[in-house]
Scaffold this motif. Sequence first.
Motif, PDB file in Angstrom:
ATOM      1  N   UNK A 201       0.837  -1.361  -0.087  1.00 19.05           N
ATOM      2  CA  UNK A 201       0.019   0.074   0.101  1.00 19.05           C
ATOM      3  C   UNK A 201       0.943   1.207  -0.041  1.00 19.05           C
ATOM      4  N   UNK A 202       0.541   1.995  -0.931  1.00 21.05           N
ATOM      5  CA  UNK A 202       1.359   3.106  -1.081  1.00 21.05           C
ATOM      6  C   UNK A 202       1.401   4.125   0.116  1.00 21.05           C
ATOM      7  N   UNK A 203       0.419   4.020   0.634  1.00 20.80           N
ATOM      8  CA  UNK A 203       0.119   4.949   2.028  1.00 20.80           C
ATOM      9  C   UNK A 203       1.081   4.519   3.161  1.00 20.80           C
ATOM     10  N   UNK A 204       1.451   3.308   3.032  1.00 18.53           N
ATOM     11  CA  UNK A 204       2.219   2.885   4.273  1.00 18.53           C
ATOM     12  C   UNK A 204       3.825   3.304   4.033  1.00 18.53           C
ATOM     13  N   UNK A 205       4.041   4.496   3.658  1.00 18.10           N
ATOM     14  CA  UNK A 205       5.326   5.173   3.938  1.00 18.10           C
ATOM     15  C   UNK A 205       5.157   5.931   5.143  1.00 18.10           C
ATOM     16  N   UNK A 206       6.311   6.247   5.709  1.00 23.70           N
ATOM     17  CA  UNK A 206       6.458   7.187   6.785  1.00 23.70           C
ATOM     18  C   UNK A 206       6.998   8.333   6.581  1.00 23.70           C
ATOM     19  N   UNK A 207       6.640   9.482   7.442  1.00 24.79           N
ATOM     20  CA  UNK A 207       6.694  10.854   7.108  1.00 24.79           C
ATOM     21  C   UNK A 207       8.363  11.103   6.923  1.00 24.79           C
ATOM     22  N   UNK A 208       9.004  10.570   7.955  1.00 26.56           N
ATOM     23  CA  UNK A 208      10.515  10.589   7.581  1.00 26.56           C
ATOM     24  C   UNK A 208      11.111   9.841   6.270  1.00 26.56           C
ATOM     25  N   UNK A 209      10.322   8.900   5.834  1.00 28.71           N
ATOM     26  CA  UNK A 209      10.832   8.526   4.494  1.00 28.71           C
ATOM     27  C   UNK A 209      10.825   9.060   3.200  1.00 28.71           C
ATOM     28  N   UNK A 210       9.358   9.966   3.533  1.00 25.76           N
ATOM     29  CA  UNK A 210       9.038  10.893   2.331  1.00 25.76           C
ATOM     30  C   UNK A 210       9.968  12.073   2.158  1.00 25.76           C
ATOM     31  N   UNK A 211      10.264  12.518   3.623  1.00 22.26           N
ATOM     32  CA  UNK A 211      11.192  13.723   3.684  1.00 22.26           C
ATOM     33  C   UNK A 211      12.726  13.368   2.956  1.00 22.26           C
ATOM     34  N   UNK A 212      13.005  12.063   3.364  1.00 22.32           N
ATOM     35  CA  UNK A 212      14.444  11.667   2.758  1.00 22.32           C
ATOM     36  C   UNK A 212      14.538  11.442   1.509  1.00 22.32           C
ATOM     37  N   UNK A 213      13.283  10.866   0.967  1.00 20.80           N
ATOM     38  CA  UNK A 213      13.201  10.895  -0.692  1.00 20.80           C
ATOM     39  C   UNK A 213      13.170  11.912  -1.040  1.00 20.80           C
ATOM     40  N   UNK A 214      12.686  13.073  -0.658  1.00 24.53           N
ATOM     41  CA  UNK A 214      12.494  14.483  -1.044  1.00 24.53           C
ATOM     42  C   UNK A 214      13.892  15.186  -1.030  1.00 24.53           C
ATOM     43  N   UNK A 215      14.604  14.851  -0.059  1.00 28.08           N
ATOM     44  CA  UNK A 215      15.973  15.373   0.161  1.00 28.08           C
ATOM     45  C   UNK A 215      17.211  14.944  -0.575  1.00 28.08           C
ATOM     46  N   UNK A 216      17.197  13.813  -0.988  1.00 26.93           N
ATOM     47  CA  UNK A 216      18.499  13.254  -1.448  1.00 26.93           C
ATOM     48  C   UNK A 216      18.524  13.717  -2.932  1.00 26.93           C
ATOM     49  N   UNK A 217      19.925  13.328  -3.549  1.00 21.95           N
ATOM     50  CA  UNK A 217      19.980  13.951  -4.681  1.00 21.95           C
ATOM     51  C   UNK A 217      19.878  12.832  -5.713  1.00 21.95           C
ATOM     52  N   UNK A 218      19.711  11.569  -5.254  1.00 23.85           N
ATOM     53  CA  UNK A 218      19.415  10.398  -6.138  1.00 23.85           C
ATOM     54  C   UNK A 218      18.970   9.377  -5.391  1.00 23.85           C
ATOM     55  N   UNK A 219      18.201   8.513  -6.159  1.00 23.79           N
ATOM     56  CA  UNK A 219      17.425   7.241  -5.554  1.00 23.79           C
ATOM     57  C   UNK A 219      17.998   6.161  -6.180  1.00 23.79           C
ATOM     58  N   UNK A 220      18.543   4.936  -5.436  1.00 22.75           N
ATOM     59  CA  UNK A 220      18.943   3.758  -6.125  1.00 22.75           C
ATOM     60  C   UNK A 220      17.688   2.714  -5.697  1.00 22.75           C
ATOM     61  N   UNK A 221      17.661   1.841  -6.433  1.00 21.06           N
ATOM     62  CA  UNK A 221      16.521   0.955  -6.581  1.00 21.06           C
ATOM     63  C   UNK A 221      16.554  -0.341  -7.058  1.00 21.06           C
ATOM     64  N   UNK A 222      15.988  -1.528  -6.667  1.00 21.83           N
ATOM     65  CA  UNK A 222      16.134  -2.759  -7.381  1.00 21.83           C
ATOM     66  C   UNK A 222      14.856  -2.802  -8.334  1.00 21.83           C
ATOM     67  N   UNK A 223      13.731  -2.072  -7.900  1.00 22.20           N
ATOM     68  CA  UNK A 223      12.773  -2.300  -9.185  1.00 22.20           C
ATOM     69  C   UNK A 223      12.259  -0.659  -9.290  1.00 22.20           C
ATOM     70  N   UNK A 224      13.016  -0.178 -10.446  1.00 21.58           N
ATOM     71  CA  UNK A 224      12.738   1.230 -10.743  1.00 21.58           C
ATOM     72  C   UNK A 224      11.258   1.376 -11.246  1.00 21.58           C
TER      73      UNK A 224
END
Lengths: 124, 124
Positions: free
Chosen positions: B14-37
């Motif tokens: 469920x996409x809603x199962x993201x935490x506020x801190x995880x969202x902030x982190x994803x917003x602040x980083x320069x780059x996202x590395x992922x297994x399943x893009x």
Amino acid sequence: MAGTLFVVATPIGNLEDLTFRALRTLREVDLVAAEDTRRTSKLLAHYEIRKPLVSLREHNETRETPRLLDRIEKGEQVALVSDAGTPGIADPGAGLVRAAHERGLKVVPIPGPSAVAAVMSVSG
Amino acid sequence: MAGTLFVVATPIGNLEDLTFRALRTLREVDLVAAEDTRRTSKLLAHYEIRKPLVSLREHNETRETPRLLDRIEKGEQVALVSDAGTPGIADPGAGLVRAAHERGLKVVPIPGPSAVAAVMSVSG
């Protein structure tokens, strides 16, 4: 129609470790049951949620459990939160979840951060 | 000054199962590395985050891991996300975390929902 018992995993250390779905659930229920009402109050205040809070502890769980289930049977939505991450593993909340299952009430888990998983994720 | 590798636990179903801190982190980083893009793109789009996405899979981890670590050493902030809940337990991300530790880079876990804990919480 009977309500639902939502089993809400809440942040272990950082108030920001709450999920969007957990926040929405806490906003929508009629009542919040918690082991540590002081800590839960702090969480609810942080997100500006005002809800009746019922303390659920070892010394009162025998009395409070049937009361909470009666309210759910009458149609109220109840969130169970714990001060130790995902509730229901080893705390008074486990008894509430078990009793809700026995009465045939709907129990919905709202997943949240796990300290165990977080530690494992950086051990490499 | 070197950047940080954030190990971000993302929602399992469920996409809603993201935490506020995880969202902030994803917003602040320069780059996202992922297994399943593809899956990660969906998550980022849901929260209206636009970031360069690097695919990290078994077939390219030997090549991509040192590249990602070089970027962190040069000061970039990188988030590692996985399509299987908290990353780093049994996926190519584990190699990145290990290599980051070996280079003495800062690794910060951002806890998120655990399927295991959620299942346990309703088994009563």
